[in-house]
Design a protein around this motif. Structure first.
Motif, PDB file in Angstrom:
ATOM      1  N   SER A   1      -1.746  10.734   1.924  1.00 42.76           N
ATOM      2  CA  SER A   1      -2.005   9.696   1.734  1.00 42.76           C
ATOM      3  C   SER A   1      -0.181   8.623   1.984  1.00 42.76           C
ATOM      4  O   SER A   1      -0.449   7.569   2.813  1.00 42.76           O
ATOM      5  CB  SER A   1      -2.506   9.100   0.311  1.00 42.76           C
ATOM      6  N   VAL A   2       1.181   9.185   1.150  1.00 41.92           N
ATOM      7  CA  VAL A   2       1.898   8.215   1.302  1.00 41.92           C
ATOM      8  C   VAL A   2       2.143   8.402   3.146  1.00 41.92           C
ATOM      9  O   VAL A   2       3.013   7.432   3.013  1.00 41.92           O
ATOM     10  CB  VAL A   2       2.966   9.409   0.599  1.00 41.92           C
ATOM     11  N   GLN A   3       1.627   9.404   3.832  1.00 44.59           N
ATOM     12  CA  GLN A   3       2.904   9.373   5.195  1.00 44.59           C
ATOM     13  C   GLN A   3       1.925   8.523   5.751  1.00 44.59           C
ATOM     14  O   GLN A   3       2.394   7.964   6.748  1.00 44.59           O
ATOM     15  CB  GLN A   3       2.081  11.381   5.769  1.00 44.59           C
ATOM     16  N   ARG A   4       0.374   8.572   5.483  1.00 43.23           N
ATOM     17  CA  ARG A   4      -0.177   7.638   6.465  1.00 43.23           C
ATOM     18  C   ARG A   4       0.224   6.260   6.330  1.00 43.23           C
ATOM     19  O   ARG A   4       0.506   5.314   7.558  1.00 43.23           O
ATOM     20  CB  ARG A   4      -1.685   7.941   6.414  1.00 43.23           C
ATOM     21  N   ALA A   5       0.325   6.053   4.380  1.00 41.45           N
ATOM     22  CA  ALA A   5       0.746   4.687   4.197  1.00 41.45           C
ATOM     23  C   ALA A   5       2.682   3.912   4.917  1.00 41.45           C
ATOM     24  O   ALA A   5       2.596   3.180   5.448  1.00 41.45           O
ATOM     25  CB  ALA A   5       0.967   4.496   2.909  1.00 41.45           C
ATOM     26  N   SER A   6       3.031   5.305   5.269  1.00 41.64           N
ATOM     27  CA  SER A   6       4.503   5.538   5.595  1.00 41.64           C
ATOM     28  C   SER A   6       3.958   5.201   7.161  1.00 41.64           C
ATOM     29  O   SER A   6       4.950   4.293   7.921  1.00 41.64           O
ATOM     30  CB  SER A   6       5.806   6.601   5.605  1.00 41.64           C
ATOM     31  N   VAL A   7       2.993   5.566   7.707  1.00 39.35           N
ATOM     32  CA  VAL A   7       3.246   5.359   8.953  1.00 39.35           C
ATOM     33  C   VAL A   7       2.341   4.317   9.002  1.00 39.35           C
ATOM     34  O   VAL A   7       3.297   3.490  10.148  1.00 39.35           O
ATOM     35  CB  VAL A   7       2.002   6.420   9.862  1.00 39.35           C
TER      36      VAL A   7
ATOM     37  N   ASN B   1       0.677  -0.918   0.126  1.00 38.12           N
ATOM     38  CA  ASN B   1      -0.221  -0.207  -0.164  1.00 38.12           C
ATOM     39  C   ASN B   1       0.853   1.461   0.204  1.00 38.12           C
ATOM     40  O   ASN B   1       0.381   2.513  -0.634  1.00 38.12           O
ATOM     41  CB  ASN B   1      -1.210  -0.236   1.009  1.00 38.12           C
ATOM     42  N   GLU B   2       1.396   1.309   0.787  1.00 36.27           N
ATOM     43  CA  GLU B   2       2.531   2.731   0.851  1.00 36.27           C
ATOM     44  C   GLU B   2       2.863   2.929  -0.477  1.00 36.27           C
ATOM     45  O   GLU B   2       3.848   3.642  -0.815  1.00 36.27           O
ATOM     46  CB  GLU B   2       4.204   1.845   1.483  1.00 36.27           C
ATOM     47  N   ILE B   3       4.060   1.474  -0.989  1.00 36.86           N
ATOM     48  CA  ILE B   3       4.547   1.805  -3.025  1.00 36.86           C
ATOM     49  C   ILE B   3       3.367   1.972  -3.867  1.00 36.86           C
ATOM     50  O   ILE B   3       3.794   3.197  -4.285  1.00 36.86           O
ATOM     51  CB  ILE B   3       4.675  -0.519  -2.966  1.00 36.86           C
ATOM     52  N   LYS B   4       2.440   1.328  -3.728  1.00 36.47           N
ATOM     53  CA  LYS B   4       1.341   2.202  -4.432  1.00 36.47           C
ATOM     54  C   LYS B   4       0.818   3.958  -3.819  1.00 36.47           C
ATOM     55  O   LYS B   4       0.596   4.691  -4.636  1.00 36.47           O
ATOM     56  CB  LYS B   4      -0.486   1.721  -3.534  1.00 36.47           C
ATOM     57  N   GLN B   5       0.920   3.922  -2.870  1.00 34.44           N
ATOM     58  CA  GLN B   5       0.554   5.121  -2.597  1.00 34.44           C
ATOM     59  C   GLN B   5       1.770   6.329  -2.990  1.00 34.44           C
ATOM     60  O   GLN B   5       1.794   7.222  -3.600  1.00 34.44           O
ATOM     61  CB  GLN B   5       0.714   5.548  -0.966  1.00 34.44           C
ATOM     62  N   LEU B   6       3.210   6.126  -3.095  1.00 31.98           N
ATOM     63  CA  LEU B   6       4.514   5.857  -3.411  1.00 31.98           C
ATOM     64  C   LEU B   6       4.528   6.994  -4.993  1.00 31.98           C
ATOM     65  O   LEU B   6       4.553   7.811  -5.444  1.00 31.98           O
ATOM     66  CB  LEU B   6       5.483   5.719  -3.138  1.00 31.98           C
ATOM     67  N   GLU B   7       3.500   5.483  -5.392  1.00 32.95           N
ATOM     68  CA  GLU B   7       3.254   5.244  -7.311  1.00 32.95           C
ATOM     69  C   GLU B   7       2.374   6.373  -7.669  1.00 32.95           C
ATOM     70  O   GLU B   7       2.510   7.079  -9.160  1.00 32.95           O
ATOM     71  CB  GLU B   7       3.303   4.486  -7.652  1.00 32.95           C
ATOM     72  N   LYS B   8       1.483   6.310  -6.875  1.00 30.86           N
ATOM     73  CA  LYS B   8       0.660   8.055  -7.013  1.00 30.86           C
ATOM     74  C   LYS B   8       0.471   9.029  -7.137  1.00 30.86           C
ATOM     75  O   LYS B   8       0.270  10.060  -7.770  1.00 30.86           O
ATOM     76  CB  LYS B   8      -0.875   7.298  -6.143  1.00 30.86           C
ATOM     77  N   LEU B   9       1.437   9.346  -6.078  1.00 37.00           N
ATOM     78  CA  LEU B   9       2.173  10.550  -5.809  1.00 37.00           C
ATOM     79  C   LEU B   9       3.138  11.077  -6.913  1.00 37.00           C
ATOM     80  O   LEU B   9       2.407  12.131  -7.784  1.00 37.00           O
ATOM     81  CB  LEU B   9       2.476  10.608  -4.174  1.00 37.00           C
ATOM     82  N   GLU B  10       4.414   9.350  -7.589  1.00 38.10           N
ATOM     83  CA  GLU B  10       5.063  10.059  -8.412  1.00 38.10           C
ATOM     84  C   GLU B  10       3.617  10.619  -9.762  1.00 38.10           C
ATOM     85  O   GLU B  10       4.627  11.483 -10.308  1.00 38.10           O
ATOM     86  CB  GLU B  10       5.874   8.990  -8.402  1.00 38.10           C
ATOM     87  N   ARG B  11       3.162   9.859 -10.246  1.00 40.95           N
ATOM     88  CA  ARG B  11       2.017   9.708 -11.324  1.00 40.95           C
ATOM     89  C   ARG B  11       1.601  11.283 -11.204  1.00 40.95           C
ATOM     90  O   ARG B  11       1.902  11.998 -12.572  1.00 40.95           O
ATOM     91  CB  ARG B  11       1.705   9.176 -11.416  1.00 40.95           C
ATOM     92  N   LEU B  12       1.298  11.618  -9.833  1.00 39.16           N
ATOM     93  CA  LEU B  12       0.036  13.073  -9.760  1.00 39.16           C
ATOM     94  C   LEU B  12       1.452  13.779 -10.283  1.00 39.16           C
ATOM     95  O   LEU B  12       1.232  15.052 -11.031  1.00 39.16           O
ATOM     96  CB  LEU B  12       0.001  13.196  -8.293  1.00 39.16           C
ATOM     97  N   ARG B  13       2.745  13.704  -9.514  1.00 39.08           N
ATOM     98  CA  ARG B  13       3.611  15.302  -9.754  1.00 39.08           C
ATOM     99  C   ARG B  13       3.876  15.272 -11.087  1.00 39.08           C
ATOM    100  O   ARG B  13       4.408  15.988 -12.084  1.00 39.08           O
ATOM    101  CB  ARG B  13       5.064  14.414  -8.924  1.00 39.08           C
ATOM    102  N   GLN B  14       4.016  13.980 -12.142  1.00 40.47           N
ATOM    103  CA  GLN B  14       4.682  14.008 -13.432  1.00 40.47           C
ATOM    104  C   GLN B  14       3.264  14.516 -14.164  1.00 40.47           C
ATOM    105  O   GLN B  14       3.739  15.665 -15.411  1.00 40.47           O
ATOM    106  CB  GLN B  14       4.956  12.220 -13.704  1.00 40.47           C
ATOM    107  N   LYS B  15       1.980  13.935 -14.427  1.00 42.83           N
ATOM    108  CA  LYS B  15       1.234  14.538 -15.502  1.00 42.83           C
ATOM    109  C   LYS B  15       0.758  16.151 -14.550  1.00 42.83           C
ATOM    110  O   LYS B  15       0.012  16.334 -15.210  1.00 42.83           O
ATOM    111  CB  LYS B  15       0.121  13.472 -14.453  1.00 42.83           C
ATOM    112  N   SER B  16       0.802  16.222 -12.984  1.00 44.34           N
ATOM    113  CA  SER B  16      -0.455  17.766 -13.118  1.00 44.34           C
ATOM    114  C   SER B  16       0.094  18.210 -11.462  1.00 44.34           C
ATOM    115  O   SER B  16       0.521  18.539 -10.876  1.00 44.34           O
ATOM    116  CB  SER B  16      -1.675  17.116 -12.418  1.00 44.34           C
ATOM    117  N   PRO B  17       1.675  18.872 -12.284  1.00 44.49           N
ATOM    118  CA  PRO B  17       2.590  19.051 -11.486  1.00 44.49           C
ATOM    119  C   PRO B  17       2.470  20.142 -10.434  1.00 44.49           C
ATOM    120  O   PRO B  17       2.522  20.800  -9.518  1.00 44.49           O
ATOM    121  CB  PRO B  17       4.034  19.471 -11.958  1.00 44.49           C
ATOM    122  N   SER B  18       0.478  21.268 -11.131  1.00 45.69           N
ATOM    123  CA  SER B  18       0.800  22.873 -10.719  1.00 45.69           C
ATOM    124  C   SER B  18      -0.319  21.979 -10.059  1.00 45.69           C
ATOM    125  O   SER B  18      -0.885  22.607  -8.658  1.00 45.69           O
ATOM    126  CB  SER B  18      -0.116  23.401 -11.666  1.00 45.69           C
TER     127      SER B  18
END
Lengths: 293, 293
Positions: free
Chosen positions: A148-154, A120-137
């Protein structure tokens, strides 16, 4: 440093430890169970030997009978100790090893849970990464994904901690139990062997003090018995048949012997073609008949 | 008194003694052979256990490895003594009992020979009796028949004497051998058990002095190893993720971590539908891969 990757390596080491323990304990358990069964088979065979010795003793002269019975009793005592050995091996060695199956399953479940949470942590990280690439703004979306990444990391770090504690406890328990099981195995075997030495030492005394000559006299008396009051010892030096020893009598008293035989023969029509066994039957005197096959 | 009849009774007692010995020794022999085989099966199983313990030891941390190897060696020593037990039981218990088969056959042959000679005596006596009844005046024939009876009686009494000596020697030998075989059985068992006590006492010392904590430290170091130079101990009191402990780092440096992950992801086209195992493969760092199933 990549902690997600670190967790992967860590879980591999943990999984390896648990899988290795599962395999070793499983093999040790089945071998020790087989060892216990073979010990039980040996006990069974010795029990049969005890019975056979008692049967044998009952058919022997008093001195040997008492000696063999005592020996059989000692052998039976060793088997009682062997039975205790078998029971204790099952209770203190085989069963604790079996229980590991349960403990290992629980630990494996913990590892599985950890993997789920880490994925789940990996999935959230990947989601975040995709967002940053596609919609950096899109700050709001990125911020949500970061949460979400933070919660998953916790979750992942809390689970990692739990897993580490579980694995640590598992390993400690494994080492403790292994030591205890081996110590118990050795103690059980040691007690059995010590008891066996004790019992066999006493059996040795009994067998060693067996007075063979008394039984031999009994046997000779039994042989003699069939001669009634006569001296039963065989001729050893007499070379003539006119000796006073019993078997010489026949040549001196053939006629009277024949007369007594004739009486017997009359009862059975004196058939001279009679079979050997029938001749014996005609002469049956009760004495010793029971022994005849 | 009828000596011919007496000899019948005597031979019955002798036959009974030999037949009984044949049966008892046969049964004792096969039970003791089975007991020896079961002991050999137990040794085989323990040998497998020794091998398994050595395999197990090789996969463990140094302290446990040394302890389990020592234990396996002691267990192997006991099996060497058990092997000696098996060999000695075969040589000194089972084989002597087997030899009785030969001795008993010889004694039975003696008895058969005696019966043949005794039957001839009976036949001559019967012939003489018939002559006396049919031709009481034929002195020459009767005299010849009387001579035949006398010769047959001499043969029979000589054979009786031989048979008695044979049976006496057989019985004495039987009692002596039985005592010796039982004493040997007990001695062999006693030596084996005493050696086993000795070896297991030493095994107990080894197992008892096993230092579990050192192996646990080794295991923890292995777990730690995957964190490199970092402090590997799990969080135990920290409740916030802003701690300085490694897993807290991820929330503080998500961006930089993401950048390093991005580099990895670029190599593999950053496919987000990738399978868990593939994700692991993409991240393969060599370290710990061998341990992974």
């Amino acid at each position: 440093m990549n902690l997600v990757l670190t967790r992967d390596s860590q879980v591999r080491v943990m999984e390896a430890a648990v899988t290795s323990a599962e395999k070793s304990f499983g093999q040790l358990c089945s071998l020790l169970a087989a060892y216990t069964r073979k010990t039980a088979r040996l006990r069974d065979k010795a029990d049969q030997l005890v019975k056979q010795l008692i049967n044998f003793a009952n058919a022997e002269n008093p001195e040997l009978r008492a000696t063999v019975r005592d020996f059989a009793e000692d052998l039976a005592k060793v088997q009682d100790y062997r039975q205790a050995e078998v029971e204790r091996l099952e209770t203190k060695v085989v069963n604790p090893l079996k229980l590991y199956g349960v403990q290992i399953k629980q630990t494996k479940a913990e590892i599985k849970k950890f993997k789920r949470i880490r994925n789940n942590e990996i999935k959230q990280l990947e989601k975040l990464e995709r967002l940053r690439q596609k919609s950096p703004s899109d700050r709001q979306m990125i911020s949500q994904a970061e949460s979400s990444v933070q919660r998953a990391s916790v979750d992942a770090s809390r689970t990692t901690q739990q897993l580490e504690e579980t694995i640590d406890a598992f390993q400690k328990q494994k080492l403790q139990d292994l030591q205890r099981i081996f110590v118990d195995f050795v103690t059980i075997e040691m007690i059995f062997h010590a008891k066996a030495v004790e019992v066999y030492s006493s059996a040795f005394q009994t067998l060693d003090s067996y007075d063979l000559e008394r039984d031999l006299e009994d046997f000779r008396a039994k042989m003699r018995g069939v001669y009634g009051q006569c001296d039963p010892r065989p001729l050893t030096t007499t070379t003539t048949i006119t000796s006073s020893l019993p078997w010489a009598v026949i040549s001196q008293s053939t006629e009277s012997t024949m007369q007594s035989r004739k009486k017997d023969a009359e009862d059975s029509e004196g058939d001279d073609s009679v079979e050997e066994d029938e001749v014996e039957d005609l002469r049956g005197r009760g004495q010793g008949q029971g022994l005849h096959k």
